[in-house]
Design a protein around this motif. Structure first.
Motif: not given
Ligand SMILES: [Zn+2]
Length: 249
Positions: A197-203, A142-151, A133-140
């Motif tokens: 979080l960056n890895r979950m978002t991008k990988a 990004r799709t919505l443009g609401a993921a910053p560069n977490w680092e 769930s957390r991985i899918w939330e992180a990817k979503i």
């Protein structure tokens, strides 16, 4: 016009006594369609209206909603409807993807493939469903443009991969300096969360390997991602509250 498309059911609503209106995610985006008579026991369309079922749909579409003419099953994903906990997660994943996917033909084949991969991973039960769930939330996000560069520090922009503070007002992690000088309410999180979080978002899903998270990391991820989804992506998540009420989020 009539066309064939691969698709997966991400929403299904009964219509009248015997029909169903489905929302499909296809490799080129979402499309809604009426499946006439699909609720009749002998209907050949019946299987094609269940949540998370994947197949090839023959659609007739003029303007607006399409009509399902034929359906050929590829993957029924039965475990996702037979187990209460998996069904609740699958419904949540569908809600997330339907809130972020573009309509056909502006959708993304990458998101389509990632969605199939996340459902297959859920059905396999090798990982905790809450971690998936957390991985899918992180990817979503990004799709919505609401993921910053977490680092990156959400205030000054400096690289701060070891940051241990999340600022709810800024929607990201903040560096030590900013957390001392800027007057921000922030919460303490385990070290290494920004990199994770960056890895979950991008990988891509298949590159993520098996997930092993500690309890504090799980709790922090839930807090950060839910805050980001509601405050910065503006989602109100109906099926997340069902998960919460089952106490399995
Ligand atoms: Zn800073």
């Amino acid at each position: 016009m009539i066309y064939n498309t691969e698709g997966i059911v991400i929403r299904s609503i009964p219509y009248g006594e015997t029909h169903a209106i489905i929302l499909l995610l296809t490799p080129t985006g979402t499309v809604s369609a009426m499946a006439r008579g699909a609720k009749r026991p002998q209907s050949k369309l019946r299987a094609g209206t269940q949540l998370c079922v994947e197949g090839v749909y023959t659609l007739y579409q003029n303007t607006g909603m399409g009509n399902v003419q034929q359906f050929e099953l590829k993957n029924s994903r039965r475990p996702l409807r037979e187990h209460l906990d998996l069904a609740a997660y699958a419904a949540y994943f569908c809600e997330l993807v339907s809130s972020s996917a573009e309509e056909r033909p502006n959708g993304s084949s990458v998101q389509y493939r990632e969605f199939l991969a996340v459902l297959d991973r859920l059905a396999l039960r090798n990982d905790e469903p809450s971690d998936i769930s957390r991985i899918w939330e992180a990817k979503i996000l990004r799709t919505l443009g609401a993921a910053p560069n977490w680092e990156q520090c959400a205030i000054c922009g400096r690289r701060c991969e070891s940051s241990t503070r999340y600022s709810t007002a800024d929607g990201g992690f903040i560096c030590d300096e900013c957390s001392q000088t800027a007057n921000r309410r922030s919460i303490l999180v385990p070290r290494g969360l920004p990199i994770l979080l960056n890895r979950m978002t991008k990988a891509p899903m298949e590159r993520l390997g098996q997930i092993r998270l500690t309890e504090p990391t799980k709790r922090a991820l839930l807090t950060v991602l839910r805050a980001q989804l509601t405050e910065f992506a503006g989602l109100s998540l109906k099926s997340a509250s069902i998960l919460d009420s089952l106490d399995i989020s």
